[in-house]
Design a protein around this motif. Structure first.
Motif, PDB file in Angstrom:
ATOM      1  N   GLY A 314      11.276 -18.256 -25.115  1.00 42.65           N
ATOM      2  CA  GLY A 314      12.448 -18.577 -24.285  1.00 42.65           C
ATOM      3  C   GLY A 314      12.145 -19.319 -22.998  1.00 42.65           C
ATOM      4  N   THR A 315      10.871 -19.639 -22.751  1.00 41.56           N
ATOM      5  CA  THR A 315      10.531 -20.331 -21.498  1.00 41.56           C
ATOM      6  C   THR A 315      10.933 -21.804 -21.570  1.00 41.56           C
ATOM      7  N   SER A 316      10.975 -22.437 -20.395  1.00 41.22           N
ATOM      8  CA  SER A 316      11.384 -23.847 -20.384  1.00 41.22           C
ATOM      9  C   SER A 316      10.393 -24.703 -21.166  1.00 41.22           C
ATOM     10  N   GLU A 317       9.102 -24.294 -21.194  1.00 39.73           N
ATOM     11  CA  GLU A 317       8.101 -25.071 -21.961  1.00 39.73           C
ATOM     12  C   GLU A 317       8.449 -25.022 -23.447  1.00 39.73           C
ATOM     13  N   MET A 318       8.797 -23.831 -23.935  1.00 38.98           N
ATOM     14  CA  MET A 318       9.139 -23.716 -25.355  1.00 38.98           C
ATOM     15  C   MET A 318      10.403 -24.540 -25.678  1.00 38.98           C
ATOM     16  N   LEU A 319      11.376 -24.454 -24.797  1.00 41.15           N
ATOM     17  CA  LEU A 319      12.628 -25.171 -25.056  1.00 41.15           C
ATOM     18  C   LEU A 319      12.414 -26.686 -25.023  1.00 41.15           C
ATOM     19  N   GLN A 320      11.486 -27.112 -24.174  1.00 40.68           N
ATOM     20  CA  GLN A 320      11.160 -28.542 -24.096  1.00 40.68           C
ATOM     21  C   GLN A 320      10.545 -29.013 -25.423  1.00 40.68           C
ATOM     22  N   VAL A 321       9.661 -28.181 -25.994  1.00 40.61           N
ATOM     23  CA  VAL A 321       9.043 -28.534 -27.282  1.00 40.61           C
ATOM     24  C   VAL A 321      10.142 -28.683 -28.341  1.00 40.61           C
ATOM     25  N   TYR A 322      11.093 -27.749 -28.342  1.00 39.12           N
ATOM     26  CA  TYR A 322      12.179 -27.802 -29.324  1.00 39.12           C
ATOM     27  C   TYR A 322      12.989 -29.089 -29.155  1.00 39.12           C
ATOM     28  N   ARG A 323      13.338 -29.391 -27.898  1.00 38.20           N
ATOM     29  CA  ARG A 323      14.149 -30.597 -27.635  1.00 38.20           C
ATOM     30  C   ARG A 323      13.461 -31.845 -28.150  1.00 38.20           C
ATOM     31  N   VAL A 324      12.188 -31.954 -27.862  1.00 37.66           N
ATOM     32  CA  VAL A 324      11.453 -33.157 -28.258  1.00 37.66           C
ATOM     33  C   VAL A 324      11.357 -33.228 -29.786  1.00 37.66           C
TER      34      VAL A 324
END
Ligand SMILES: Cc1cc2nc3c(=O)[nH]c(=O)nc-3n(C[C@H](O)[C@H](O)[C@H](O)COP(=O)(O)OP(=O)(O)OC[C@H]3O[C@@H](n4cnc5c(N)ncnc54)[C@H](O)[C@@H]3O)c2cc1C
Length: 382
Positions: A314-324
């Motif tokens: 749920g961290t912003s790093e994980m969400l960034q990976v998902y977005r990309v």
């Protein structure tokens, strides 16, 4: 009773949310799914699934339970009132089938059957997110409760997004409705799916058992009229509109009409929240891409979760990976369906000629066909 906290909370148990819950069932995380409806097995629409979706459903262990599935061996694409057509075939794609037409209800019950921690009749009323967790307030059996999670996944089909702060959406009303039903024709379908473009909107006939699943897009007032016609008149209108390729139509089932919009979130993530499936992008049903895209959203999110360390959840790093990871496929699907509609629903004679040449050229270029088929089957990343 639903617990007060979980690692992952999924809001919405439609096919996308249920597929994600299933993909995470052996993750070691506590996963809770809240679904507003008591029963989800009443959707009369058949769904066209790509071969790629079949592979995902096999990995989820549910494909074998989807008994009523009819393979699509080729797709016949044509335009009404113009020359040119193209045939896409499983043989050219090197696959046993381009896709399958399945019963929405059967797929839904196959997915839900194996889920634990899935609460039907739980309606989420409000969600909010902080740095460390997200929270949802929901009503369940007459009580209002709260649940917190490190990651909240919104798979509510797009019903609640308007109320969530920080989500920017794009919306385009197609001013069209899809009339859906099942019909029988004189000629057997031979596992061919038909996509026929007309100035009023595309019409799809998909092989489903002995019958054909019909998705007829047209202006809202025409859709209303079509739903109200007698069976004989409806079948006659369909024959006139589709042409003679399958002979006369002989039987129709219950008709239903769905308004059509393109609606998508510019960014499918916010602090501690991922938006997926129809909640992230609701597409026009032309080319049957909607759930196929949602299933890839769910599958890729589960892969990212499973491969990340627990403290990353749920961290912003994980969400960034998902977005990309999802950007190309999401925008590819949105752009593909929207462009197809813009190009094929104009009634201008020059455009009709260009379309005719484009369809004929596609038919003559196996490499271009294989490229298109692989994108349609496996997504924009091929
Ligand atoms: C006419 C038509 C034909 C289509 N044909 C195809 C096709 O052939 N192939 C294809 O791939 N796609 C097709 N689609 C698209 C496909 O139906 C959708 O993409 C798919 O159903 C989306 O699934 P979902 O789980 O994301 O959303 P939904 O199916 O909308 O599920 C969302 C769930 O969330 C629940 N929910 C909503 N709000 C709350 C709340 N506040 N709290 C708790 N639960 C909530 C709802 O009850 C629902 O069960 C078609 C669409 C239409 C309109």
């Amino acid at each position: 009773m639903p617990p007060e906290s979980a690692d992952i909370l999924i809001v919405g148990g439609g096919p996308t949310g249920a597929a994600l819950a299933l993909a995470l069932r052996c993750s070691g995380y506590s996963v809770v799914l809240l679904e507003a409806r008591d029963s989800l097995t009443d959707d009369p629409r058949p769904l066209a699934l790509s071969y790629g979706s079949r592979l995902i459903l096999e990995r989820l262990g549910v494909w074998a339970s989807v008994v009523a599935s009819t393979p699509i061996l080729s797709i016949h694409v044509s335009q009404r009132g113009g020359f040119g057509r193209s045939v896409l075939s499983a043989k050219e794609a090197g696959l046993p089938a381009l896709g399958y037409v399945v019963s929405h209800s059967e797929l839904q019950s196959a997915l839900q059957h194996v889920l634990t921690n899935c609460f039907n009749g739980a309606t989420v009323l409000r969600i909010e997110a902080g740095e460390e967790s997200a929270r949802a307030e929901f009503s369940y059996r007459g009580n209002t409760q709260q649940i917190g999670a490190k990651l909240l996944v919104l798979a509510d089909g797009g019903r609640g997004l308007e109320g969530i702060e920080g989500v920017t959406q794009q919306e385009k009303d197609y001013h069209q409705c899809a009339v859906v039903t099942q019909v029988k024709a004189h000629a057997p379908h031979c596992n061919i799916a038909y996509e026929r473009f007309t100035p009023q909107g595309p019409l799809a006939l998909l092989p489903f058992g002995e019958k054909l699943a019909l998705v007829w897009t047209t202006a809202p007032q025409v859709a209303e009229m079509l739903c109200g016609l007698s069976e004989a008149l409806f079948l006659q209108r369909l024959h006139q509109h589709f042409g003679d390729r399958l002979g006369a139509f002989t039987e129709t089932g219950k008709r239903a009409s769905f308004p059509l919009k393109l609606k998508y979130a510019i960014t499918p993530t916010m602090q501690r929240i991922v938006i997926l499936g129809n909640a992230a992008q609701t597409l026009h049903p032309v080319a049957g891409q909607g759930f196929n895209l949602g299933l890839r959203d769910a599958w890729e999110l589960s892969e990212i979760i499973l491969r990340s360390a627990a403290q990353q959840l749920g961290t912003s790093e994980m969400l960034q990976v998902y977005r990309v990871r999802r950007r190309l496929d999401r925008y590819g699907g949105i752009f593909f369906t929207d462009t197809l509609l813009s190009l094929f629903t104009s009634d201008s004679a020059p455009l009709r000629t260009v379309r005719g040449f484009a369809l004929a050229a596609l038919d003559a270029l196996p490499a271009a066909k294989r490229f298109l088929m692989s994108r349609m089957i496996f997504g924009a990343r091929g």
